[in-house]
Design a protein around this motif. Structure first.
Motif, PDB file in Angstrom:
ATOM      1  N   SER A 109      10.740  59.927  46.735  1.00  0.00           N
ATOM      2  CA  SER A 109       9.536  59.397  46.104  1.00  0.00           C
ATOM      3  C   SER A 109       8.357  60.303  46.411  1.00  0.00           C
ATOM      4  N   GLU A 110       7.339  60.223  45.562  1.00  0.00           N
ATOM      5  CA  GLU A 110       6.129  61.018  45.739  1.00  0.00           C
ATOM      6  C   GLU A 110       4.950  60.240  45.164  1.00  0.00           C
ATOM      7  N   PRO A 111       3.733  60.493  45.669  1.00  0.00           N
ATOM      8  CA  PRO A 111       2.566  59.819  45.088  1.00  0.00           C
ATOM      9  C   PRO A 111       2.223  60.423  43.739  1.00  0.00           C
ATOM     10  N   ALA A 125       6.000  58.831  30.998  1.00  0.00           N
ATOM     11  CA  ALA A 125       7.260  59.563  30.932  1.00  0.00           C
ATOM     12  C   ALA A 125       8.198  59.146  32.045  1.00  0.00           C
ATOM     13  N   PHE A 126       7.788  58.206  32.876  1.00  0.00           N
ATOM     14  CA  PHE A 126       8.581  57.799  34.030  1.00  0.00           C
ATOM     15  C   PHE A 126       8.295  56.322  34.307  1.00  0.00           C
ATOM     16  N   THR A 127       9.184  55.714  35.076  1.00  0.00           N
ATOM     17  CA  THR A 127       8.961  54.341  35.536  1.00  0.00           C
ATOM     18  C   THR A 127       8.506  54.398  36.988  1.00  0.00           C
ATOM     19  N   PRO A 128       7.272  54.015  37.292  1.00  0.00           N
ATOM     20  CA  PRO A 128       6.792  54.096  38.669  1.00  0.00           C
ATOM     21  C   PRO A 128       7.604  53.205  39.602  1.00  0.00           C
ATOM     22  N   LEU A 129       7.761  53.666  40.832  1.00  0.00           N
ATOM     23  CA  LEU A 129       8.341  52.804  41.858  1.00  0.00           C
ATOM     24  C   LEU A 129       7.348  51.719  42.230  1.00  0.00           C
ATOM     25  N   SER A 130       6.064  52.070  42.212  1.00  0.00           N
ATOM     26  CA  SER A 130       5.002  51.097  42.451  1.00  0.00           C
ATOM     27  C   SER A 130       3.713  51.608  41.816  1.00  0.00           C
ATOM     28  N   ILE A 131       2.891  50.685  41.352  1.00  0.00           N
ATOM     29  CA  ILE A 131       1.541  51.000  40.878  1.00  0.00           C
ATOM     30  C   ILE A 131       0.583  50.342  41.856  1.00  0.00           C
ATOM     31  N   ASP A 132      -0.221  51.155  42.520  1.00  0.00           N
ATOM     32  CA  ASP A 132      -1.075  50.646  43.584  1.00  0.00           C
ATOM     33  C   ASP A 132      -2.461  50.248  43.104  1.00  0.00           C
ATOM     34  N   ILE A 149      -2.733  45.055  37.567  1.00  0.00           N
ATOM     35  CA  ILE A 149      -1.632  46.013  37.660  1.00  0.00           C
ATOM     36  C   ILE A 149      -0.643  45.740  36.524  1.00  0.00           C
ATOM     37  N   PRO A 150      -0.433  46.710  35.627  1.00  0.00           N
ATOM     38  CA  PRO A 150       0.487  46.478  34.513  1.00  0.00           C
ATOM     39  C   PRO A 150       1.935  46.685  34.942  1.00  0.00           C
ATOM     40  N   SER A 151       2.833  46.123  34.163  1.00  0.00           N
ATOM     41  CA  SER A 151       4.253  46.458  34.290  1.00  0.00           C
ATOM     42  C   SER A 151       4.574  47.505  33.230  1.00  0.00           C
ATOM     43  N   VAL A 152       5.684  48.222  33.431  1.00  0.00           N
ATOM     44  CA  VAL A 152       6.060  49.304  32.517  1.00  0.00           C
ATOM     45  C   VAL A 152       7.319  48.901  31.772  1.00  0.00           C
ATOM     46  N   ASN A 153       7.241  48.894  30.445  1.00  0.00           N
ATOM     47  CA  ASN A 153       8.392  48.546  29.620  1.00  0.00           C
ATOM     48  C   ASN A 153       9.399  49.692  29.596  1.00  0.00           C
ATOM     49  N   ALA A 154      10.569  49.415  29.072  1.00  0.00           N
ATOM     50  CA  ALA A 154      11.645  50.405  29.046  1.00  0.00           C
ATOM     51  C   ALA A 154      11.258  51.656  28.267  1.00  0.00           C
ATOM     52  N   ASP A 155      10.365  51.523  27.263  1.00  0.00           N
ATOM     53  CA  ASP A 155       9.962  52.678  26.460  1.00  0.00           C
ATOM     54  C   ASP A 155       8.733  53.376  27.022  1.00  0.00           C
ATOM     55  N   GLY A 156       8.284  52.979  28.216  1.00  0.00           N
ATOM     56  CA  GLY A 156       7.151  53.629  28.857  1.00  0.00           C
ATOM     57  C   GLY A 156       5.801  53.031  28.526  1.00  0.00           C
ATOM     58  N   THR A 157       5.747  52.064  27.601  1.00  0.00           N
ATOM     59  CA  THR A 157       4.484  51.414  27.286  1.00  0.00           C
ATOM     60  C   THR A 157       4.109  50.440  28.399  1.00  0.00           C
ATOM     61  N   THR A 172     -10.642  55.281  29.091  1.00  0.00           N
ATOM     62  CA  THR A 172      -9.865  56.110  30.009  1.00  0.00           C
ATOM     63  C   THR A 172      -9.877  55.479  31.394  1.00  0.00           C
ATOM     64  N   PHE A 173      -8.705  55.330  31.979  1.00  0.00           N
ATOM     65  CA  PHE A 173      -8.603  54.733  33.300  1.00  0.00           C
ATOM     66  C   PHE A 173      -7.724  55.598  34.188  1.00  0.00           C
ATOM     67  N   THR A 174      -7.813  55.346  35.475  1.00  0.00           N
ATOM     68  CA  THR A 174      -6.996  56.064  36.460  1.00  0.00           C
ATOM     69  C   THR A 174      -5.929  55.125  37.004  1.00  0.00           C
ATOM     70  N   MET A 175      -4.711  55.644  37.127  1.00  0.00           N
ATOM     71  CA  MET A 175      -3.603  54.888  37.708  1.00  0.00           C
ATOM     72  C   MET A 175      -3.039  55.683  38.881  1.00  0.00           C
ATOM     73  N   THR A 176      -2.827  55.023  40.008  1.00  0.00           N
ATOM     74  CA  THR A 176      -2.209  55.660  41.167  1.00  0.00           C
ATOM     75  C   THR A 176      -1.017  54.829  41.623  1.00  0.00           C
ATOM     76  N   GLY A 177      -0.075  55.478  42.285  1.00  0.00           N
ATOM     77  CA  GLY A 177       1.104  54.774  42.787  1.00  0.00           C
ATOM     78  C   GLY A 177       2.120  55.769  43.322  1.00  0.00           C
TER      79      GLY A 177
END
Length: 222
Positions: A109-111, A125-132, A149-157, A172-177
């Motif tokens: 894993s990586e931040p 393009a990926f499914t996060p392990l966690s969104i912080d 904190i949103p969840s990520v659908n199978a298609d990345g939306t 425009t927003f920032t997401m970290t995790g």
């Protein structure tokens, strides 16, 4: 004396060897590529302008090589920060991989941190392990608004929770995790020796960070 293929595979296995489990997605050029520039269509709904589509992920295994090989790869003048070299045993499905195939290091894993604009590049393009954390600036820029904190659908939306602040269309927003490292297969590692007597000895390939493919969104996985 010929090399022992079984011994090589055992050394690179993810069960008792030096290998690790990965997720491998085979790729193919998108049919939208064409025209006088032989380039992908920027608004293609299949590849999102990347020029490649990926097929269903397969479980596989491979082993990270020593830093010595990474230094050797750098000597070819094509090295970029983050490149890694992997050795693939012949009994792993990943042995059949080709250029631009996508690889996720499932046991690492990586931040991550990225800026995303709603309605433009809000398909991951990926499914996060966690969104912080998710946050954006107020209208006048004087404050920071923390969103749900949103969840990520199978298609990345992204699927946003009800009852919590949500960024507006065009915001425009920032997401970290944290996420599993995501790479694409750049090319086979140049080597002098040929496979002895046609034996399927381990392949060595160079992987490059998927973000360096120039994709702001992930291509469709079939």
């Amino acid at each position: 004396m010929l090399p022992n293929v079984a011994a090589c595979n055992a050394l690179l296995s993810s069960t008792g060897g030096l290998g690790q489990n990965i997720s491998w997605e085979p790729s193919a050029p998108c049919p939208c590529i064409g025209g006088t520039m032989n380039a992908p269509q920027p608004n293609c709904p299949q590849c999102r302008g990347i020029g490649h589509i990926w097929f269903a992920a397969q479980s596989a295994w491979s082993a990270m090589t020593s830093m010595k090989l990474v230094r050797q790869w750098a000597q070819y003048g094509e090295w970029m920060s983050g490149d890694i070299v992997m050795s693939i045993p012949s009994d792993s499905p990943f042995f059949a991989a080709g250029e631009y195939d996508r690889v996720t290091l499932s046991q690492s894993s990586e931040p991550f941190g990225r800026t995303i604009t709603v309605g433009e590049n809000d398909r991951l393009a990926f499914t996060p392990l966690s969104i912080d954390r998710v946050f954006w600036l107020s209208t006048d820029g004087s404050g920071i608004i923390t969103g749900g904190i949103p969840s990520v659908n199978a298609d990345g939306t992204l699927a946003w929770p009800a009852g919590l602040p949500v960024p507006a269309e065009g915001q425009t927003f920032t997401m970290t995790g944290r996420r599993a490292p995501l790479y694409f297969l750049f090319r086979d590692f140049p080597q002098d020796r040929e496979h002895a007597s046609g034996l399927q000895l381990p392949r060595r390939v160079v992987l490059r960070k998927f973000d360096l493919l120039g994709a702001t969104e992930g291509g469709v996985t079939r």
